[in-house]
Design a protein around this motif. Structure first.
Motif, PDB file in Angstrom:
ATOM      1  N   VAL A 105     -56.417  93.902 -60.638  1.00 13.60           N
ATOM      2  CA  VAL A 105     -55.489  92.689 -60.252  1.00 13.60           C
ATOM      3  C   VAL A 105     -55.195  91.493 -61.079  1.00 13.60           C
ATOM      4  O   VAL A 105     -54.057  91.352 -61.171  1.00 13.60           O
ATOM      5  CB  VAL A 105     -55.930  92.277 -58.799  1.00 13.60           C
ATOM      6  CG1 VAL A 105     -55.369  91.103 -58.418  1.00 13.60           C
ATOM      7  CG2 VAL A 105     -56.195  93.429 -57.609  1.00 13.60           C
ATOM      8  N   ILE A 106     -56.269  91.103 -61.738  1.00 15.04           N
ATOM      9  CA  ILE A 106     -55.854  90.104 -62.660  1.00 15.04           C
ATOM     10  C   ILE A 106     -54.751  90.501 -63.700  1.00 15.04           C
ATOM     11  O   ILE A 106     -53.840  89.910 -64.157  1.00 15.04           O
ATOM     12  CB  ILE A 106     -56.914  89.185 -63.247  1.00 15.04           C
ATOM     13  CG1 ILE A 106     -57.653  88.503 -62.273  1.00 15.04           C
ATOM     14  CG2 ILE A 106     -56.669  88.336 -64.254  1.00 15.04           C
ATOM     15  CD1 ILE A 106     -59.159  87.950 -62.613  1.00 15.04           C
ATOM     16  N   ILE A 109     -51.402  91.044 -62.342  1.00 12.57           N
ATOM     17  CA  ILE A 109     -50.699  89.817 -62.336  1.00 12.57           C
ATOM     18  C   ILE A 109     -50.185  89.472 -63.717  1.00 12.57           C
ATOM     19  O   ILE A 109     -48.987  89.002 -63.632  1.00 12.57           O
ATOM     20  CB  ILE A 109     -51.550  88.768 -61.650  1.00 12.57           C
ATOM     21  CG1 ILE A 109     -51.845  89.362 -60.286  1.00 12.57           C
ATOM     22  CG2 ILE A 109     -50.878  87.436 -61.657  1.00 12.57           C
ATOM     23  CD1 ILE A 109     -52.764  88.398 -59.706  1.00 12.57           C
ATOM     24  N   ILE A 110     -50.868  89.300 -64.725  1.00 12.33           N
ATOM     25  CA  ILE A 110     -50.485  88.792 -66.027  1.00 12.33           C
ATOM     26  C   ILE A 110     -49.451  89.918 -66.804  1.00 12.33           C
ATOM     27  O   ILE A 110     -48.419  89.050 -67.166  1.00 12.33           O
ATOM     28  CB  ILE A 110     -51.863  89.053 -66.987  1.00 12.33           C
ATOM     29  CG1 ILE A 110     -52.789  87.770 -66.435  1.00 12.33           C
ATOM     30  CG2 ILE A 110     -51.574  88.626 -68.302  1.00 12.33           C
ATOM     31  CD1 ILE A 110     -54.150  87.644 -67.220  1.00 12.33           C
ATOM     32  N   GLY A 112     -47.250  91.599 -65.039  1.00 14.36           N
ATOM     33  CA  GLY A 112     -46.164  91.506 -64.060  1.00 14.36           C
ATOM     34  C   GLY A 112     -45.467  89.857 -64.756  1.00 14.36           C
ATOM     35  O   GLY A 112     -44.171  89.998 -64.537  1.00 14.36           O
ATOM     36  N   LEU A 113     -46.198  88.988 -64.811  1.00 13.77           N
ATOM     37  CA  LEU A 113     -45.602  87.727 -65.253  1.00 13.77           C
ATOM     38  C   LEU A 113     -44.985  87.730 -66.495  1.00 13.77           C
ATOM     39  O   LEU A 113     -44.149  87.212 -66.985  1.00 13.77           O
ATOM     40  CB  LEU A 113     -46.447  86.643 -65.261  1.00 13.77           C
ATOM     41  CG  LEU A 113     -47.202  85.962 -63.981  1.00 13.77           C
ATOM     42  CD1 LEU A 113     -48.523  85.260 -63.821  1.00 13.77           C
ATOM     43  CD2 LEU A 113     -46.340  85.402 -63.135  1.00 13.77           C
TER      44      LEU A 113
END
Length: 179
Positions: A105-106, A109-110, A112-113
């Motif tokens: 998940v982390i 997120i990274i 995606g950002l």
């Protein structure tokens, strides 16, 4: 319950005995273990021992595994808030998966950002397909390190099932009281 250092020493001792046994067995042509399998098992085992300990569910405080992440140790604080100590994170099958899923998940997120705010940044490519022969030693090393931790904590293999069964019994008793 042993301290983080004692858990690490137990894992290192077991790894050393296992490595010696595998070395003797390979030299006597009892088993065939490639260098890649050895490396992958070792990486999985060491990651599980030093970076992904079941005690990350205590990461609001001082936990060896969180400290091993260095400046990124703060990323494990939410994990410690999500999972209660010796709860799901200390089960034999799902516990190790919770830490892998949390990392996934982390990373998602990274990524995606980065794709949103820095689309020109080149991200590393994951070779496809990933061979099961590549993954099995990593998974085996990771799970063995986790299970050694749980054994040292006195957590039985059916801990998660017993915990879930007790919860289900309590819910059943509450339902009976209402009817």
């Amino acid at each position: 319950m042993p301290s983080g250092r004692v858990h690490n020493l137990i894992n290192i001792a077991v790894y050393s005995v296992l490595a010696a046994g595998v070395l003797v067995a390979t030299r006597n042509d009892i088993v065939v273990v490639t260098q890649a399998q050895t490396l992958n098992f070792t990486l999985g085992f060491m990651a599980g021992t030093f970076l992904l300990s079941p005690d990350l569910d205590l990461s609001e405080g001082r936990v060896d595994s969180k400290r091993h992440w260095g400046i990124l140790g703060f990323l494990w604080i939410p994990y410690g808030m999500i999972f209660s100590h010796r709860g799901l994170s200390h089960t034999w099958i799902l516990g190790p998966l919770t830490r892998i899923a949390y990392i996934a998940v982390i990373v998602a997120i990274i990524v995606g950002l980065l794709r949103s705010f820095a689309p020109d940044v080149q991200l590393p490519k994951i070779p496809q397909p990933i061979s099961i022969k590549f993954l099995i030693p990593i998974i085996a090393g990771y799970y063995l390190s986790q299970w050694l931790h749980l054994v040292a904590d006195g957590v039985a293999p059916d801990h998660g099932m017993r915990h879930g069964y007790k919860k289900a019994q309590k819910v059943g008793q509450r339902v009976k009281k209402h009817f």
